[in-house]
Scaffold this motif. Structure first.
Motif, PDB file in Angstrom:
ATOM      1  N   ASP A   1       9.060  14.616  16.045  1.00 26.62           N
ATOM      2  CA  ASP A   1       9.958  14.523  17.198  1.00 26.62           C
ATOM      3  C   ASP A   1      10.830  13.278  17.107  1.00 26.62           C
ATOM      4  O   ASP A   1      12.007  13.298  17.482  1.00 26.62           O
ATOM      5  CB  ASP A   1       9.151  14.495  18.496  1.00 26.62           C
ATOM      6  CG  ASP A   1       8.503  15.835  18.798  1.00 26.62           C
ATOM      7  OD1 ASP A   1       8.968  16.852  18.237  1.00 26.62           O
ATOM      8  OD2 ASP A   1       7.536  15.867  19.580  1.00 26.62           O
ATOM      9  N   GLY A   2      10.257  12.196  16.605  1.00 33.30           N
ATOM     10  CA  GLY A   2      11.027  10.966  16.447  1.00 33.30           C
ATOM     11  C   GLY A   2      12.117  11.101  15.411  1.00 33.30           C
ATOM     12  O   GLY A   2      13.211  10.542  15.555  1.00 33.30           O
ATOM     13  N   ASP A   3      11.826  11.841  14.337  1.00 29.09           N
ATOM     14  CA  ASP A   3      12.835  12.054  13.293  1.00 29.09           C
ATOM     15  C   ASP A   3      14.009  12.875  13.816  1.00 29.09           C
ATOM     16  O   ASP A   3      15.150  12.691  13.386  1.00 29.09           O
ATOM     17  CB  ASP A   3      12.219  12.780  12.092  1.00 29.09           C
ATOM     18  CG  ASP A   3      11.192  11.929  11.361  1.00 29.09           C
ATOM     19  OD1 ASP A   3      11.357  10.696  11.346  1.00 29.09           O
ATOM     20  OD2 ASP A   3      10.225  12.510  10.820  1.00 29.09           O
ATOM     21  N   MET A   4      13.724  13.806  14.706  1.00 26.41           N
ATOM     22  CA  MET A   4      14.764  14.706  15.196  1.00 26.41           C
ATOM     23  C   MET A   4      15.562  14.119  16.359  1.00 26.41           C
ATOM     24  O   MET A   4      16.577  14.680  16.750  1.00 26.41           O
ATOM     25  CB  MET A   4      14.143  16.037  15.636  1.00 26.41           C
ATOM     26  CG  MET A   4      13.613  16.877  14.495  1.00 26.41           C
ATOM     27  SD  MET A   4      13.156  18.550  14.997  1.00 26.41           S
ATOM     28  CE  MET A   4      11.667  18.219  15.936  1.00 26.41           C
TER      29      MET A   4
ATOM     30  N   ALA B   1      16.240   7.325  22.703  1.00 25.37           N
ATOM     31  CA  ALA B   1      15.204   8.334  22.915  1.00 25.37           C
ATOM     32  C   ALA B   1      14.341   8.484  21.674  1.00 25.37           C
ATOM     33  O   ALA B   1      13.117   8.658  21.765  1.00 25.37           O
ATOM     34  CB  ALA B   1      15.843   9.672  23.286  1.00 25.37           C
ATOM     35  N   GLY B   2      14.954   8.422  20.488  1.00 29.16           N
ATOM     36  CA  GLY B   2      14.197   8.494  19.242  1.00 29.16           C
ATOM     37  C   GLY B   2      13.309   7.283  19.066  1.00 29.16           C
ATOM     38  O   GLY B   2      12.184   7.394  18.556  1.00 29.16           O
TER      39      GLY B   2
ATOM     40  N   GLY C   1      18.356  14.411  11.917  1.00 29.31           N
ATOM     41  CA  GLY C   1      17.380  15.037  11.041  1.00 29.31           C
ATOM     42  C   GLY C   1      17.539  16.532  10.919  1.00 29.31           C
ATOM     43  O   GLY C   1      17.430  17.097   9.827  1.00 29.31           O
ATOM     44  N   GLN C   2      17.838  17.223  12.050  1.00 26.84           N
ATOM     45  CA  GLN C   2      17.980  18.680  11.996  1.00 26.84           C
ATOM     46  C   GLN C   2      19.152  19.080  11.110  1.00 26.84           C
ATOM     47  O   GLN C   2      19.062  20.023  10.317  1.00 26.84           O
ATOM     48  CB  GLN C   2      18.192  19.265  13.403  1.00 26.84           C
ATOM     49  CG  GLN C   2      17.103  18.923  14.396  1.00 26.84           C
ATOM     50  CD  GLN C   2      17.497  17.769  15.294  1.00 26.84           C
ATOM     51  OE1 GLN C   2      17.919  16.718  14.819  1.00 26.84           O
ATOM     52  NE2 GLN C   2      17.346  17.963  16.591  1.00 26.84           N
ATOM     53  N   PHE C   3      20.264  18.376  11.252  1.00 25.80           N
ATOM     54  CA  PHE C   3      21.441  18.696  10.454  1.00 25.80           C
ATOM     55  C   PHE C   3      21.214  18.396   8.980  1.00 25.80           C
ATOM     56  O   PHE C   3      21.633  19.160   8.103  1.00 25.80           O
ATOM     57  CB  PHE C   3      22.657  17.904  10.954  1.00 25.80           C
ATOM     58  CG  PHE C   3      23.355  18.547  12.113  1.00 25.80           C
ATOM     59  CD1 PHE C   3      24.209  19.619  11.921  1.00 25.80           C
ATOM     60  CD2 PHE C   3      23.149  18.091  13.397  1.00 25.80           C
ATOM     61  CE1 PHE C   3      24.855  20.219  12.988  1.00 25.80           C
ATOM     62  CE2 PHE C   3      23.787  18.680  14.466  1.00 25.80           C
ATOM     63  CZ  PHE C   3      24.646  19.749  14.270  1.00 25.80           C
ATOM     64  N   GLN C   4      20.580  17.290   8.699  1.00 29.21           N
ATOM     65  CA  GLN C   4      20.318  16.937   7.307  1.00 29.21           C
ATOM     66  C   GLN C   4      19.372  17.938   6.662  1.00 29.21           C
ATOM     67  O   GLN C   4      19.521  18.287   5.489  1.00 29.21           O
ATOM     68  CB  GLN C   4      19.752  15.513   7.242  1.00 29.21           C
ATOM     69  CG  GLN C   4      20.775  14.459   7.630  1.00 29.21           C
ATOM     70  CD  GLN C   4      20.188  13.060   7.684  1.00 29.21           C
ATOM     71  OE1 GLN C   4      19.000  12.878   7.942  1.00 29.21           O
ATOM     72  NE2 GLN C   4      21.019  12.060   7.456  1.00 29.21           N
TER      73      GLN C   4
ATOM     74  N   GLU D   1      14.270  14.932  28.362  1.00 31.92           N
ATOM     75  CA  GLU D   1      15.261  15.957  28.032  1.00 31.92           C
ATOM     76  C   GLU D   1      16.686  15.445  28.183  1.00 31.92           C
ATOM     77  O   GLU D   1      17.527  15.610  27.297  1.00 31.92           O
ATOM     78  CB  GLU D   1      15.045  17.180  28.924  1.00 31.92           C
ATOM     79  CG  GLU D   1      15.965  18.346  28.594  1.00 31.92           C
ATOM     80  CD  GLU D   1      15.671  19.560  29.454  1.00 31.92           C
ATOM     81  OE1 GLU D   1      16.577  19.988  30.189  1.00 31.92           O
ATOM     82  OE2 GLU D   1      14.534  20.060  29.389  1.00 31.92           O
ATOM     83  N   THR D   2      16.972  14.810  29.313  1.00 34.99           N
ATOM     84  CA  THR D   2      18.332  14.311  29.549  1.00 34.99           C
ATOM     85  C   THR D   2      18.680  13.198  28.582  1.00 34.99           C
ATOM     86  O   THR D   2      19.795  13.152  28.035  1.00 34.99           O
ATOM     87  CB  THR D   2      18.468  13.812  30.998  1.00 34.99           C
ATOM     88  OG1 THR D   2      18.125  14.861  31.896  1.00 34.99           O
ATOM     89  CG2 THR D   2      19.893  13.357  31.278  1.00 34.99           C
ATOM     90  N   ALA D   3      17.745  12.280  28.349  1.00 32.09           N
ATOM     91  CA  ALA D   3      17.992  11.163  27.441  1.00 32.09           C
ATOM     92  C   ALA D   3      18.218  11.649  26.016  1.00 32.09           C
ATOM     93  O   ALA D   3      19.113  11.162  25.311  1.00 32.09           O
ATOM     94  CB  ALA D   3      16.816  10.180  27.485  1.00 32.09           C
ATOM     95  N   ARG D   4      17.397  12.612  25.577  1.00 31.87           N
ATOM     96  CA  ARG D   4      17.566  13.147  24.228  1.00 31.87           C
ATOM     97  C   ARG D   4      18.928  13.826  24.075  1.00 31.87           C
ATOM     98  O   ARG D   4      19.602  13.684  23.045  1.00 31.87           O
ATOM     99  CB  ARG D   4      16.441  14.133  23.910  1.00 31.87           C
ATOM    100  CG  ARG D   4      15.098  13.476  23.639  1.00 31.87           C
ATOM    101  CD  ARG D   4      14.103  14.467  23.050  1.00 31.87           C
ATOM    102  NE  ARG D   4      13.765  15.511  24.003  1.00 31.87           N
ATOM    103  CZ  ARG D   4      12.734  15.437  24.843  1.00 31.87           C
ATOM    104  NH1 ARG D   4      11.963  14.369  24.855  1.00 31.87           N
ATOM    105  NH2 ARG D   4      12.475  16.441  25.672  1.00 31.87           N
TER     106      ARG D   4
END
Length: 765
Positions: free
Chosen positions: A47-50, A55-56, A308-311, A520-523
């Motif tokens: 979760d931290g990577d994404m 927020a991360g 992370g998701q895009f990479q 959720e909002t912060a992310r």
């Protein structure tokens, strides 16, 4: 005279001569990739990577501490007539809580009647929350959900006058696993037979149709094995494999389609099998290499986002395109050489005659091209105007990470419960989470700051009084604070006030303490900020390298610029259609959804890189055929007409497959998957029709010989052969100009492409 051989021709020639070696090597590569993948496994993004930004950082503190919040659930208990303070209501709620606690898979069961519990009664007094946590690890909660569901079902039966609704981490995850997981499986298993069916219609023969699908699937399998190794450097996410299948099937089938159609076309002209394969390798094989490199460069643009998701998606798609490209120019020639004329085995009665390979393109395309090339300026303005008009709504595109009630269909149970909880307890389902890291969270100054934080958060209108503090057994340096927003219509403003005012004036006064905010909002805000900061860099990278690749491949500044402009029009039009459908609701019923009022924030960049890469497939294939004809002696207008007509069938077939495959993803339940599928399908449809059939020939017809303009200072660029070399019995002819000038020019049409003899067509008009 020795024939010139480009890289694709050399690779195809070697494979054809060593066909058993090439086929065995490919199969061994696929098997080894699967073996390596099963042994090595994949490293998943945390979760931290994404999560980027603050927020991360908050999530990383939790992960580094080796703790995790348990999976939490809530029961919303509502009575239409009885007040929550009524003894009967209270007794029923306590009975419900007791039934849940008796399952022995939960802990920390709390009701609004327990000491220290605040904010668990709704303001209207008719609803309460029963909250609890699952024992054990968060990821295991779904496995322990059934006893709780049974207990809730029994509670509903025991108290029929009450409405009991369940929402939480485990119940939501179970719904996603059951519904979304099945959605993806259905889409994946639908896409393959759908592509095969379209190929059967396109080729009219079973073997020819099976080859592209088989090669695309083996390329996807092999790429999955390579990805498992690559995740040691770039961890992957759950969606990467689905995106890989989507892109791998699209490009893998396309590349094979280009190759096989050209080989069959040359055989239909009377070429011997060896020469037909050589021409296909030198022409379509070269186009595949250019297209593949362009797609990979476009995908690499996502690496610049820092997300992370895009990479992960970038790495996965690059690998699947690379394997599909290599397979198309190596094992495919070997298979075609082995099969020979058996590639047409399994002919389907009727279709085989209808789909006889031809360089002519048919009367339909001929009629369109004659009309377009007669008045190219008019058609350039008309087609360009349509695309610009479609793109205009994109100027008002609203981007958002869609909340649960917008992401999923409205009739889904968890969406209904989410809305009911949010109505009764604003901010409850999606609170902000403040993660506090200090030397000792029990120290007096930290506890004093915590008390001040609670008071100020409520006083400043950021939160309700239902602020909860969670500590972790054995950990004295970390705690988390759940902060429900007081006004869910102003969550972004409340988050900003929380970060910029409340925390600095309370926790910020404690030396050495860190208190980042997630939730959720912060992310969403941090994700959008990171995306907005890096998107221009990704766009610039893709545009620059695509331009350089086209410039180098075709030695024409005009062709390179035209390719960029046409592809931008295609992407812009797709953005506009997405905005009209999913933001403004025009035609949303056609895709089985209610417009959520926004476009999911990650989609524009993803669509840009994918569409820019895939659009180049068609562009490179068509322009290569035009340049090939031009190099063999045609004038530009003749070459444009011949190139577009000769590729019309294969481009149409490839586009139909892509639109069908992408359209399947537009049927999924999740809003972001619908938007992705519709955006890709619309862009490919526009690209294969308005752009390739009308705008490209119109622009090239209008520019005429200026299409091949290259400044003298770029004369050092290497000259690349676009053909397969002259046949021994077909010497190249000097270029001939049209008989008439101006808009009534009469292009020369090939009487026999194999001998390169040209005859003038009677003047038009």
């Amino acid at each position: 005279m020795a024939r010139r051989r480009n890289l694709a021709a050399s690779m195809g020639g070697w494979s054809a001569r060593h066909r058993k070696t090439a086929v065995f090597a490919w199969l061994l590569f696929v098997v080894l990739s699967v073996a390596v993948s099963s042994m090595a496994g994949s490293k998943q993004l945390s979760d931290g990577d994404m999560t980027p930004g603050e927020a991360g950082r908050a999530q990383k503190i939790i992960e580094d501490a080796g703790v995790e919040d348990p999976a939490s659930e809530m029961l919303l208990v509502t009575s239409a007539r009885t007040n929550a303070d009524d003894p009967a209501f209270r007794s029923a709620v306590q009975d419900i809580a007791a039934k849940v606690a008796a399952t022995d898979v939960v802990e920390n069961v709390r009701t609004p009647y327990d000491a220290g519990v605040q904010g668990a009664k709704s303001s209207d007094g008719h609803s309460v929350l029963v909250q609890f946590d699952f024992k054990g690890k968060n990821d295991d909660a779904v496995d322990h959900l059934d006893p709780v569901l049974d207990a809730v079902k029994a509670a509903k039966a025991a108290h029929p006058d009450l409405t009991v609704e369940q929402l939480g981490d485990a119940s939501s995850q179970k719904w996603f696993d059951d519904t979304i997981g099945n959605d993806f499986k259905t889409a994946e298993w639908t896409a393959v037979p759908l592509a095969l069916g379209i190929l059967l219609i396109a080729f009219g023969a079973v073997v020819a149709a099976l080859l592209p699908v088989a090669l695309a699937l083996t390329a996807f399998i092999a790429a999955g094995g390579l990805l498992a190794l690559a995740t040691r450097i770039v961890p992957t996410s759950d969606t990467t494999m689905s995106v890989m299948l989507l892109i791998g099937l699209a490009v893998g089938v396309d590349y094979c389609l280009f190759y096989i159609r050209r080989e069959r076309e040359e055989r239909a002209k009377g070429r011997d099998p060896e020469r037909a394969l050589e021409i296909a390798a030198a022409t379509s094989g070269r186009s595949v290499l250019i297209s593949g490199v362009t797609v990979m460069v476009a995908m690499a643009g996502m690496m610049f986002t820092g997300l992370g998701q895009f990479q992960s998606m970038a790495l996965g798609t690059i690998l699947v395109v690379l394997t599909a490209m290599i397979g198309s120019v190596t094992v495919l020639p070997a298979l075609l050489s082995m099969l020979g004329d058996k590639v047409d085995a399994g002919k389907i009665p009727g279709l085989a005659r209808m789909r006889r390979p031809s360089a002519d393109g048919g009367r339909f395309w001929g009629a369109i091209l004659r009309t377009v090339l007669r008045r190219p300026l008019v058609w350039t303005v008309a087609a360009g105007g349509v695309l610009v008009a479609l793109a205009i709504p994109a100027a008002g595109m609203k981007l958002s990470m869609l909340p649960l009630d917008k992401e999923l269909p409205k009739d889904v149970s968890i969406v209904q419960t989410y809305k009911h909880v949010n109505e009764k307890f604003p901010g409850g389902p999606a609170p902000a989470e403040v993660v506090v890291k200090a030397k000792d969270i029990n120290a007096a100054d930290v506890q004093g700051a915590l008390d001040a934080f609670k008071k100020k958060a409520v006083a400043d209108g950021v939160s309700t009084e239902k602020i909860e503090v969670r500590t972790y057994p054995g950990k004295t340096d970390v705690m988390s604070i759940s902060v429900p927003f007081a006004d869910t219509s102003k969550e972004v403003e409340s988050l900003k006030k929380l970060r910029d005012s409340v925390i600095p004036e309370t926790f910020g006064k404690v030396k050495g303490l860190d208190a980042p905010v997630t939730g959720e909002t912060a992310r969403t805000e941090d994700f959008n900020h990171q995306l907005g900061k890096t998107t221009p860099i990704a766009f610039g990278f893709v545009l620059l390298f695509a331009f350089l690749l086209m410039l180098t491949s075709f030695r024409s500044l005009t062709i390179a610029l035209t390719a960029i402009v046409l592809n931008l029009l295609s992407v812009g039009a797709a953005y506009g259609v997405l905005t009209l459908v999913f933001q403004h609701g025009y035609g949303d019923f056609l895709v089985g959804t209610d417009a959520p009022g926004a476009i999911t924030s990650w989609l524009p960049l993803f669509l840009f890189v994918v569409l820019f890469g895939l659009s180049m497939d068609y562009h490179v294939f068509v322009v290569s055929r035009i340049r090939e004809a031009y190099d063999r002696g045609m004038n530009t207008n003749d070459a444009v007409a011949y190139g577009v007509r000769s590729t019309a069938g294969v481009v149409t077939s490839a586009a139909v497959i892509m639109v069908a495959v992408f359209g399947v993803f537009g049927t999924l339940s999740m809003q972001q998957m619908k938007q992705m599928g519709v955006g890709l399908a619309v862009a490919v449809l526009l690209d294969a029709t308005i752009i390739r059939a009308i705008l490209l020939p119109a622009v090239m017809g209008m520019l005429s010989e200026r299409n091949w303009y290259l400044p003298k200072w770029l004369g050092w660029l290497p000259t690349m052969d676009h053909g397969a070399g002259a046949d021994d019995d077909a010497p190249e002819q000097p270029r001939r100009e049209p008989v008439l000038a101006g808009r009534h020019a009469a292009p020369y049409e090939p009487e026999d492409v194999s001998t390169n003899q040209w005859i003038p067509r009677p003047p038009v008009g």
